[in-house]
Design a protein around this motif. Structure first.
Motif, mmCIF file in Angstrom:
data_model
loop_
_atom_site.group_PDB
_atom_site.id
_atom_site.type_symbol
_atom_site.label_atom_id
_atom_site.label_comp_id
_atom_site.label_asym_id
_atom_site.label_seq_id
_atom_site.Cartn_x
_atom_site.Cartn_y
_atom_site.Cartn_z
ATOM 1 N N ILE A 1 2.820 59.726 26.578
ATOM 2 C CA ILE A 1 3.064 59.199 27.925
ATOM 3 C C ILE A 1 2.097 58.052 28.181
ATOM 4 C CG2 ILE A 1 2.803 59.721 30.379
ATOM 5 C CD1 ILE A 1 4.048 62.427 29.831
ATOM 6 N N ALA A 2 0.831 58.220 27.717
ATOM 7 C CA ALA A 2 -0.137 57.134 27.873
ATOM 8 C C ALA A 2 0.338 55.892 27.126
ATOM 9 C CB ALA A 2 -1.505 57.577 27.350
ATOM 10 N N GLN A 3 1.111 56.108 26.062
ATOM 11 C CA GLN A 3 1.599 54.978 25.274
ATOM 12 C C GLN A 3 2.898 54.390 25.841
ATOM 13 O OE1 GLN A 3 1.624 54.563 20.609
ATOM 14 N NE2 GLN A 3 3.506 55.533 21.254
ATOM 15 N N SER A 4 3.497 55.092 26.830
ATOM 16 C CA SER A 4 4.856 54.720 27.247
ATOM 17 C C SER A 4 4.995 53.339 27.897
ATOM 18 C CB SER A 4 5.426 55.789 28.177
ATOM 19 O OG SER A 4 4.691 55.817 29.369
ATOM 20 N N PRO A 5 3.907 52.655 28.332
ATOM 21 C CA PRO A 5 4.131 51.267 28.772
ATOM 22 C C PRO A 5 4.824 50.427 27.704
ATOM 23 C CG PRO A 5 1.984 51.972 29.494
ATOM 24 C CD PRO A 5 2.548 53.097 28.665
ATOM 25 N N ARG A 6 4.820 50.918 26.446
ATOM 26 C CA ARG A 6 5.568 50.232 25.389
ATOM 27 C C ARG A 6 7.048 50.143 25.706
ATOM 28 N NH1 ARG A 6 3.511 51.885 19.386
ATOM 29 N NH2 ARG A 6 1.558 50.729 19.474
ATOM 30 N N GLU A 7 7.546 51.113 26.482
ATOM 31 C CA GLU A 7 8.962 51.086 26.847
ATOM 32 C C GLU A 7 9.270 49.762 27.551
ATOM 33 O OE1 GLU A 7 10.161 54.984 28.433
ATOM 34 O OE2 GLU A 7 11.592 53.891 29.671
ATOM 35 N N VAL A 8 8.301 49.282 28.352
ATOM 36 C CA VAL A 8 8.486 48.025 29.069
ATOM 37 C C VAL A 8 8.156 46.841 28.175
ATOM 38 C CG1 VAL A 8 7.718 46.671 31.041
ATOM 39 C CG2 VAL A 8 8.014 49.132 31.268
ATOM 40 N N THR A 9 6.997 46.917 27.467
ATOM 41 C CA THR A 9 6.617 45.770 26.641
ATOM 42 C C THR A 9 7.628 45.569 25.511
ATOM 43 O OG1 THR A 9 5.087 47.212 25.446
ATOM 44 C CG2 THR A 9 4.148 45.823 27.142
ATOM 45 N N ASP A 10 8.221 46.678 25.022
ATOM 46 C CA ASP A 10 9.273 46.535 24.008
ATOM 47 C C ASP A 10 10.482 45.816 24.588
ATOM 48 O OD1 ASP A 10 8.023 47.583 21.858
ATOM 49 O OD2 ASP A 10 8.841 49.614 22.075
ATOM 50 N N ALA A 11 10.845 46.199 25.820
ATOM 51 C CA ALA A 11 12.023 45.605 26.452
ATOM 52 C C ALA A 11 11.816 44.106 26.651
ATOM 53 C CB ALA A 11 12.313 46.293 27.781
ATOM 54 N N VAL A 12 10.572 43.720 27.002
ATOM 55 C CA VAL A 12 10.287 42.299 27.189
ATOM 56 C C VAL A 12 10.046 41.626 25.840
ATOM 57 C CG1 VAL A 12 8.858 40.666 28.500
ATOM 58 C CG2 VAL A 12 9.231 42.960 29.376
ATOM 59 N N GLY A 13 9.681 42.442 24.845
ATOM 60 C CA GLY A 13 9.459 41.892 23.506
ATOM 61 C C GLY A 13 8.077 41.319 23.286
ATOM 62 N N ILE A 14 7.055 41.893 23.970
ATOM 63 C CA ILE A 14 5.704 41.348 23.821
ATOM 64 C C ILE A 14 4.737 42.376 23.240
ATOM 65 C CG2 ILE A 14 5.876 39.588 25.624
ATOM 66 C CD1 ILE A 14 4.481 41.627 27.494
ATOM 67 N N THR A 15 5.278 43.505 22.730
ATOM 68 C CA THR A 15 4.388 44.561 22.242
ATOM 69 C C THR A 15 3.452 44.049 21.143
ATOM 70 O OG1 THR A 15 6.134 46.112 22.750
ATOM 71 C CG2 THR A 15 4.349 46.931 21.391
ATOM 72 N N GLU A 16 3.934 43.102 20.328
ATOM 73 C CA GLU A 16 3.114 42.585 19.228
ATOM 74 C C GLU A 16 1.820 41.966 19.738
ATOM 75 O OE1 GLU A 16 3.561 42.433 15.786
ATOM 76 O OE2 GLU A 16 5.059 43.986 16.163
ATOM 77 N N VAL A 17 1.898 41.252 20.880
ATOM 78 C CA VAL A 17 0.702 40.546 21.362
ATOM 79 C C VAL A 17 -0.002 41.288 22.490
ATOM 80 C CG1 VAL A 17 1.263 38.211 20.650
ATOM 81 C CG2 VAL A 17 2.274 39.126 22.747
ATOM 82 N N PHE A 18 0.741 42.065 23.276
ATOM 83 C CA PHE A 18 0.143 42.726 24.438
ATOM 84 C C PHE A 18 0.652 44.159 24.464
ATOM 85 C CE2 PHE A 18 0.390 43.814 29.030
ATOM 86 C CZ PHE A 18 -0.969 43.794 29.293
ATOM 87 N N ASP A 19 -0.245 45.102 24.121
ATOM 88 C CA ASP A 19 0.195 46.483 23.953
ATOM 89 C C ASP A 19 -0.757 47.447 24.673
ATOM 90 O OD1 ASP A 19 1.380 48.776 23.085
ATOM 91 O OD2 ASP A 19 0.527 48.699 21.069
ATOM 92 N N PRO A 20 -0.767 47.442 26.010
ATOM 93 C CA PRO A 20 -1.683 48.341 26.726
ATOM 94 C C PRO A 20 -1.389 49.806 26.433
ATOM 95 C CG PRO A 20 -0.085 47.391 28.242
ATOM 96 C CD PRO A 20 0.102 46.698 26.933
ATOM 97 N N GLY A 21 -0.107 50.141 26.221
ATOM 98 C CA GLY A 21 0.256 51.529 25.935
ATOM 99 C C GLY A 21 -0.401 52.019 24.658
#
Lengths: 517, 161
Positions: free
Chosen positions: A189-209
């Motif tokens: 759940i702490a990692q789940s902000p990836r659900e948003v960063t994945d959707a925007v496509g920025i997980t590679e550079v910005f991954d707070p989750g």
């Protein structure tokens, strides 16, 4: 002739002093005589480092059961019990995978009174969560967050979060199946902000989750690093934060003018009962010097007694009473119900169903639609909303009264009905017909993140609250409606998560229907 | 000849900021800056530079008896290997929702934690999982296979026998 009696008297004094010394040691510690007069009763409070966080005199309104139900004191008492039993458990607990499980088993089966102490620890943690939640509910419905107590409401919110954090970090320590999979879910759940960063496509550079998960676990798996981190949080960082916040919380009660009370409190209370210790038995020599440093409407010149009684004994005995009731509840529960211990953690096979502690099951129910919204998004919105209440509701009407404010009890009842109807209706629909993924398997995830039962429910509640603000022309009415709705949502989702969800998080009318496997 | 008398400063008037306050302000700012940098520096410590988890690349020998559609799960790994006439492929068993281990069932995978269902290729059929189960790179090395859990390959990528 003159020398010898002096020698004799020194020896005599020595004997007399020796006999008197126990009494004198006690007096030197107490600093003042027995609390029998206004003066010594006051000295009893402000002469003691532990007691002086209390006021010297307490308003009679604060001592009514119905003002607080003793919930704040019960929260602190439960923490005290958890602290003492927790330190005892640390004698035997070893925070290393598998060894941890064995040490809990030792505590349960071998250590003298170990099982009893562990049960008390577990139950006091649960009692603390319940008491803290109810304490917040009480403070909200009496408008106790209003000026000048806004900051103390925020501190209280921090205490709620730390309390939940303490319970959650304690959940991993036994290293059994229940613990392991609850923490796996929690860390993801702490990692789940990836659900948003994945959707925007920025997980590679910005991954707070991903960063949050890695900081929590110290690794990319739930292993020894995670266990030692949770242990550190549970026994050191979070208790320290809690104690500091508690100290500020208590101190601010006194500095903010005691507990909140209605403006016409004197009329409501009436004259004190005849057997009450009288107010100001001795005429005070000076009454003005405190008025110079205390803020607010404190100067009581020409207004007669302020309807206060000495904290010693009235407040302290009440607090001791609440402490004893809390101890009784924790011990009684510890006798009738053992703390659970499942099989040793197995990273290959999840517990089925894998359930978090009960107070997180409402979140888990929302998470079963969208990990980010249910686990991070909506909780964050709720916390921010709760924190903003005292700064948006600047009204005075109904302060200090239960369900005080425009609409009153009727409004709360109406909101409860609407809140319950909406949450039960939405859940029934989602359980019966499924959600977007079942209807359109190809749907992009961001649509589900934005539109799921959790977000729809929160939006409907918010709209209803805005309508209430218009209808009653009062922010307090909107706050009461919204708070009541969210309370109903929390209770219903928690009950569904606890009793109506079985293996694979499927819906069952009762745990008796769960398939055996 | 009218001169306005100099106003006598009162003890209660706020003092003008004297020049020597510069030292006070400077010490305040340097303390704040030191705390900030020390804080950032201390926050670096909890972020592990080396992860304690086992290596992400491992060798595996498939049993001869492995039937088509049957999952082979190497011990201690959360990955399933399959063999069909086109070749060998590996699908992650970590649910993309909240990290529970999915179990292989005849028509795909199911997750015990929140009821996500996946088809035999790992695509989401039902439940809260946001994405399909990833496929991992498998390479052949003599009669063994090397699986790389860090490298994700497009769904359907197989290594031929």
């Amino acid at each position: 002739m003159s020398e010898s009696p002096r020698k004799n008297s020194a020896l005599r004094d020595f004997g007399a002093n020796l006999i008197k010394s126990p009494q004198r040691i006690l007096r030197s510690a107490m600093r003042s005589g027995s609390p029998t007069t206004d003066r010594t009763r006051s000295e009893f409070v402000f002469g003691n480092v532990f007691l002086h966080i209390h006021p010297v005199r307490t308003h009679r309104w604060s001592l009514r059961w119905a003002t607080t139900w003793g919930l704040g004191t019960a929260s602190a008492a439960a923490f005290l019990i958890a602290l003492v039993t927790g330190v005892l458990l640390m004698f035997y607990y070893k925070p290393y995978p598998e060894v941890a499980y064995d040490s809990i088993k030792d505590i349960h089966f071998v250590v003298p009174t170990g099982r009893f102490i562990r049960n008390i620890h577990r139950w006091s943690a649960n009692v603390m969560v319940v008491a803290v939640l109810l304490h917040m509910v009480r403070a909200f419905y009496t408008g106790a967050y209003r000026s000048p107590r806004e900051f103390n409401w925020l501190i209280g919110l921090g205490l709620l979060i730390v309390t939940l954090g303490l319970s959650f970090t304690g959940y991993l320590l036994p290293w059994d199946q229940l613990a392991y999979w609850a923490i796996t879910i929690g860390a993801n759940i702490a990692q789940s902000p990836r659900e948003v960063t994945d959707a925007v496509g920025i997980t590679e550079v910005f991954d707070p989750g991903g960063l949050q998960r890695q900081l929590l676990l110290g690794s990319d798996i739930v292993g020894e690093e995670a266990l030692i981190r949770f242990y550190l949080l549970h026994v050191m960082i979070l208790p320290l934060m809690l104690v500091i916040l508690m100290a500020v919380h208590f101190w601010r009660i006194r500095k903010d003018g005691g507990l909140t009370r209605p403006d016409d409190v004197d009329d409501r209370l009436g004259p004190p009962p005849p057997d009450t210790y009288p107010v100001f038995t001795e005429a005070p020599a000076k009454t003005y010097h405190l008025a110079a440093i205390v803020r607010g409407r404190t100067s009581a010149v020409g207004q007669g007694p302020e309807n206060t009684v000495p904290s010693m004994p009235h407040l302290f005995y009440a607090e001791l009473g609440v402490l004893m009731v809390t101890v009784f509840i924790c011990v009684a529960l510890a006798i009738v119900s053992d703390a659970p211990l499942k099989e040793l953690a197995n990273p290959a096979v999840p517990e089925n169903p894998a359930k978090a502690p009960w107070y997180f099951l409402g979140l888990q129910e929302m998470v079963s639609f969208s990990a980010f919204m249910g686990g991070v998004g909506i909780p964050t919105i709720v916390v921010i909303g709760l924190g903003l209440i005292p700064f948006l509701d600047r009204e005075r009407q109904g302060t200090g009264e239960s369900f005080g404010g425009p609409g009153g009890k009727k409004l709360v009842l109406e909101s409860a009905v609407i809140g319950l109807a909406l949450v039960i209706g939405l859940e029934a629909f989602a359980i019966r017909f499924g959600w977007l993924r079942e209807w359109y398997p190809e749907i992009p995830q961001w649509v589900i993140t934005a539109v799921n039962p959790g977000t729809i429910l929160a939006s409907l509640y918010a709209l209803y609250s805005l309508w209430l603000i218009r209808r009653y022309n009062s922010a307090r009415a909107g706050a009461m409606g919204l708070f009541t709705c969210f309370l109903c949502g929390f209770v219903v989702l928690t009950i569904i998560g606890s009793y109506f969800r079985g293996p694979n998080w499927d819906f069952y009318w009762s745990p008796a229907e769960w398939p055996l496997h | 000849m009218s001169t306005t008398p100099e106003p006598v400063p009162s003890r209660l008037d706020p003092e003008p900021v004297p020049r020597r306050d510069f030292l006070g302000i400077a010490s305040l700012c340097s303390t704040a800056a030191a705390l900030l940098f020390a804080g950032i520096g201390m926050l670096r410590l909890p972020k592990a530079a080396v992860l304690s988890s086992p290596s992400k690349r491992f060798r595996v020998t498939l049993p001869e008896s492995l039937a088509e559609g049957e999952a082979y799960i190497p011990p201690g790994r959360s990955i399933a290997l399959f063999r069909d006439e086109e070749g060998v492929f590996a699908i992650s068993l970590v649910c993309t929702h909240l990290g529970c281990i999915v179990s292989s069932i005849p028509d795909g995978f199911e997750c015990a934690c929140h009821g996500s269902r996946f088809d035999p290729d790992g695509g989401v059929m039902k439940g809260p999982a946001p994405t399909a189960l990833p496929w991992h790179r498998v390479t052949k090395s003599e009669d063994e296979f090397i699986v790389d859990e860090e490298e994700i390959v497009p769904m359907g990528t197989r290594v031929s026998l």
